[in-house]
Design an enzyme around this catalytic site. Structure first.
Site, PDB file in Angstrom:
ATOM      1  N   ARG A 101       0.642  -1.286   0.031  1.00  0.00           N
ATOM      2  CA  ARG A 101       0.054   0.185   0.111  1.00  0.00           C
ATOM      3  C   ARG A 101       0.889   1.291   0.107  1.00  0.00           C
ATOM      4  NH1 ARG A 101      -5.317   0.988   2.115  1.00  0.00           N
ATOM      5  NH2 ARG A 101      -5.975   2.956   2.884  1.00  0.00           N
ATOM      6  N   HIS A 128      -7.170   1.153  -7.116  1.00  0.00           N
ATOM      7  CA  HIS A 128      -7.320   0.393  -5.593  1.00  0.00           C
ATOM      8  C   HIS A 128      -8.167  -0.954  -6.048  1.00  0.00           C
ATOM      9  CE1 HIS A 128      -7.684  -0.398  -1.625  1.00  0.00           C
ATOM     10  NE2 HIS A 128      -8.618   0.700  -1.136  1.00  0.00           N
ATOM     11  N   GLN A 131      -9.807  -3.338  -3.504  1.00  0.00           N
ATOM     12  CA  GLN A 131     -11.249  -2.859  -3.062  1.00  0.00           C
ATOM     13  C   GLN A 131     -12.292  -3.064  -4.133  1.00  0.00           C
ATOM     14  OE1 GLN A 131     -12.258  -1.051  -0.110  1.00  0.00           O
ATOM     15  NE2 GLN A 131     -14.133  -1.749  -0.909  1.00  0.00           N
ATOM     16  N   ASP A 224     -16.906   8.154  -2.567  1.00  0.00           N
ATOM     17  CA  ASP A 224     -15.483   7.964  -1.707  1.00  0.00           C
ATOM     18  C   ASP A 224     -15.478   9.226  -1.077  1.00  0.00           C
ATOM     19  OD1 ASP A 224     -13.405   7.068  -0.787  1.00  0.00           O
ATOM     20  OD2 ASP A 224     -12.305   6.771  -2.539  1.00  0.00           O
ATOM     21  N   CYS A 264     -15.893   2.908   0.343  1.00  0.00           N
ATOM     22  CA  CYS A 264     -14.868   1.947   0.746  1.00  0.00           C
ATOM     23  C   CYS A 264     -14.300   2.296   1.980  1.00  0.00           C
ATOM     24  CB  CYS A 264     -13.818   2.241  -0.682  1.00  0.00           C
ATOM     25  SG  CYS A 264     -12.962   3.669  -0.695  1.00  0.00           S
ATOM     26  N   ARG A 292     -13.508  -7.557   1.743  1.00  0.00           N
ATOM     27  CA  ARG A 292     -12.240  -7.404   1.380  1.00  0.00           C
ATOM     28  C   ARG A 292     -11.468  -8.811   1.649  1.00  0.00           C
ATOM     29  NH1 ARG A 292      -9.941  -2.272   1.322  1.00  0.00           N
ATOM     30  NH2 ARG A 292      -8.027  -3.219   1.021  1.00  0.00           N
TER      31      ARG A 292
END
Length: 307
Positions: A101, A128, A131, A224, A264, A292
């Site tokens: 990450r 991402h 996700q 988001d 998310c 996830r």
């Protein structure tokens, strides 16, 4: 050749469907799949703040029979203390896969070129993809299918989630509309590539500056945070531009009455999403957060089979 999962289009439509089917099986039987028995180690490197990513990968790797090894990105200081290439060579000798990450997609690509083991994107500024696997799994569970489903992504379409939704949605044959202010639409090259994918899957990618147009008739409404990590200096301009795109009961009323709402996380109630929406009956964000773990187990197992 070692396979990696660096961006959503690293999986073709058949592969994406295969991974999602595996994720569903793993959710139904969480301890039945043990490709990391030994235990084999998976290195988890975190340069960015994390909650769901860290806990879901750690729990999932353990359920796969493996050892989740957390590497503090601040202590490793890749790119400062030593180059990504050298770190990749070290991690590849200690771990069966690397989960990272970080900020820059280019660094992730460099890691994949030198690690010698599968590398998984756990978030970059550009994409991402883990996700999105969880999001697609959640849509399948609640809507029953992916192909032809209308999705509205409203807010900061230029963020990593906007880019990943157009790519992964097109791969799944979904009809994705991004509603965002001027200057905040997804990267034009990403959109062009997503439309190329959609031309072979029956999907579609549309862009609009009208939030009502974006959500009208949508079966899935996604948002988001308006100020992504690394964009904090833009907070004032963003908080002026985005209020019409907030997922409020009024905006949601234009979607399909049975629409589900996704985020998310972390969420900022009263900004990109109203409290009564994220905490209401149409919200599936907690299923999304749980998934996830299952989706990431699936992509790890799938990659390891091909390592």
């Amino acid at each position: 050749m070692t396979r990696h999962f660096l961006r959503d289009d690293d999986l073709d439509p058949a592969e994406q469907a295969e991974v999602l089917a595996l994720a569903a099986r793993m959710k139904a039987e969480p301890f039945a799949h043990r490709p990391l028995d030994g235990p084999r180690t998976v290195a988890m490197v975190f340069d960015r703040p994390t909650l769901r990513t860290q806990v879901s990968f750690a729990a999932g790797i353990a359920e796969l029979g493996g050892n989740p090894m957390t590497v503090d990105g601040g202590l490793a200081a890749m790119g400062q203390r030593e180059g990504v290439e050298d770190v990749a060579r070290v991690l590849g000798r200690q771990a069966s896969a690397v989960v990272w990450r970080t900020a820059h997609q280019s660094d992730l690509v460099t890691m994949s070129l030198h690690a010698g083991v599968p590398v998984v994107n756990a978030l970059t500024d550009e994409f991402h993809p883990c996700q999105l696997l969880a999001d697609l799994q959640t849509v399948q569970e609640h809507v029953g299918t992916l192909a032809g489903v209308r999705v509205a992504f409203v807010g900061d379409g230029a963020c990593n989630m906007g880019s990943s939704w157009v790519l992964a949605g097109a791969t799944a044959g979904m009809h994705v509309t991004v509603g965002a202010p001027r200057g905040y639409l997804p990267d034009a090259g990403v959109v062009e590539h997503a439309r190329d994918i959609a031309s072979s899957t029956g999907g579609a990618v549309e862009l609009t500056h009208d939030p009502v147009e974006a959500v009208t008739g949508a079966a899935v409404v996604v948002t988001d945070s308006w100020v992504s990590m690394g964009r904090e200096e833009e907070s004032i301009d963003r908080l002026r531009a985005f209020p019409p795109y907030g997922v409020t009961p009024d905006l949601l009323s234009h979607a399909d009455p049975a629409a589900i709402v996704m985020h998310c996380l972390p969420a900022y109630r009263g900004k990109e999403i109203a409290a009564e929406v994220i905490d209401g009956p149409q919200s599936v964000v907690w299923d999304e957060a749980e998934n996830r773990r299952h989706a990431q187990k699936a992509i790890l197992a799938w990659l390891l089979e091909r390592a």
